[in-house]
Design a protein around this motif. Structure first.
Motif, mmCIF file in Angstrom:
data_model
loop_
_atom_site.group_PDB
_atom_site.id
_atom_site.type_symbol
_atom_site.label_atom_id
_atom_site.label_comp_id
_atom_site.label_asym_id
_atom_site.label_seq_id
_atom_site.Cartn_x
_atom_site.Cartn_y
_atom_site.Cartn_z
ATOM 1 N N TYR A 161 0.839 -1.202 0.000
ATOM 2 C CA TYR A 161 0.000 0.000 0.000
ATOM 3 C C TYR A 161 0.875 1.255 0.000
ATOM 4 N N ASP A 162 1.944 1.218 0.791
ATOM 5 C CA ASP A 162 2.883 2.346 0.808
ATOM 6 C C ASP A 162 3.623 2.461 -0.517
ATOM 7 N N LEU A 163 3.997 1.321 -1.097
ATOM 8 C CA LEU A 163 4.692 1.342 -2.388
ATOM 9 C C LEU A 163 3.794 1.906 -3.490
ATOM 10 N N THR A 164 2.523 1.574 -3.442
ATOM 11 C CA THR A 164 1.587 2.086 -4.450
ATOM 12 C C THR A 164 1.409 3.592 -4.306
ATOM 13 N N VAL A 165 1.319 4.081 -3.087
ATOM 14 C CA VAL A 165 1.217 5.527 -2.867
ATOM 15 C C VAL A 165 2.473 6.218 -3.401
ATOM 16 N N GLU A 166 3.627 5.637 -3.188
ATOM 17 C CA GLU A 166 4.870 6.221 -3.708
ATOM 18 C C GLU A 166 4.878 6.239 -5.234
ATOM 19 N N LEU A 167 4.359 5.184 -5.857
ATOM 20 C CA LEU A 167 4.268 5.148 -7.322
ATOM 21 C C LEU A 167 3.361 6.261 -7.841
ATOM 22 N N ILE A 168 2.256 6.492 -7.183
ATOM 23 C CA ILE A 168 1.329 7.548 -7.586
ATOM 24 C C ILE A 168 2.002 8.913 -7.413
ATOM 25 N N LYS A 169 2.731 9.078 -6.340
ATOM 26 C CA LYS A 169 3.450 10.343 -6.120
ATOM 27 C C LYS A 169 4.487 10.572 -7.220
ATOM 28 N N GLN A 170 5.160 9.514 -7.649
ATOM 29 C CA GLN A 170 6.130 9.651 -8.746
ATOM 30 C C GLN A 170 5.429 10.093 -10.025
ATOM 31 N N ASP A 171 4.250 9.540 -10.286
ATOM 32 C CA ASP A 171 3.477 9.963 -11.457
ATOM 33 C C ASP A 171 3.124 11.442 -11.378
ATOM 34 N N ILE A 172 2.763 11.906 -10.197
ATOM 35 C CA ILE A 172 2.419 13.319 -10.032
ATOM 36 C C ILE A 172 3.638 14.189 -10.320
ATOM 37 N N HIS A 173 4.790 13.777 -9.853
ATOM 38 C CA HIS A 173 5.998 14.564 -10.058
ATOM 39 C C HIS A 173 6.427 14.590 -11.534
ATOM 40 N N GLN A 174 6.018 13.595 -12.306
ATOM 41 C CA GLN A 174 6.326 13.603 -13.731
ATOM 42 C C GLN A 174 5.490 14.630 -14.489
#
Length: 176
Positions: A161-174
């Motif tokens: 769940y934490d890894l998925t939130v981090e992936l979404i945050k990376q998408d936002i930063h892109q």
């Protein structure tokens, strides 16, 4: 007929006509140029602002979805004192599926890879609940189910769940 008078009248008329043509040209020049030399209209950079807003909102909703899918939060929301494990399982599965259906349209605005991870996380959460209920006796309580699932999640080296939130945050930063 006087030639000098005639030439004076012609000069006055020619000057007035020339003045009218020049004034008309300056007034209508932009319209003529736009009509005869049209360029393709490029979208302004501000036209992408509404799409960016939608994409940010979609990412926000996906983070909320992941947090609501997290068993630690899911059990707090759904659990009732004294509820049997089978009923708790049914409520959890209903909650997970409802949350997913509520957010399914957000896949338009997020990365396809992230959406696949979110869908897999939902399916893994359902499988984890179903597997846990399968190991419990038929008369188990909801407390037993929640303890077993939470112990399983705590035993995972990297919380999905934490890894998925981090992936979404990376998408936002892109996006920026």
């Amino acid at each position: 007929m006087n030639v000098q008078y005639f030439l004076t009248q012609v000069a006055i008329q020619a000057a007035g006509g020339t003045l009218m043509v020049v004034a008309s040209w300056y007034l209508l020049k932009n319209d003529f140029l736009r009509y005869f030399f049209q360029r393709p209209v490029e979208p302004a950079k501000d036209d992408k602002a509404p799409l960016l807003q939608l994409r940010l909102q979609a990412h926000e909703r996906m983070i909320v979805f992941v947090e609501r899918l997290n068993p630690a939060n899911l059990f707090i929301r759904v659990y009732e004192q004294g509820i049997p494990a089978a009923e708790l399982q049914a409520r959890i599965l209903n909650e997970v599926r409802t949350e997913y259906q509520h957010n399914v349209s957000q896949q338009l605005y997020i990365n396809a890879e992230s959406w696949n991870v979110l869908r897999k996380l939902k399916e893994d959460t359902i499988a984890m609940i179903n597997n846990a209920i399968g190991t419990l006796p038929p008369d188990a309580s909801g407390k037993d189910l929640s303890r077993l699932v939470l112990e399983h999640v705590a035993g995972i080296a990297e919380n999905p769940y934490d890894l998925t939130v981090e992936l979404i945050k990376q998408d936002i930063h892109q996006l920026f």
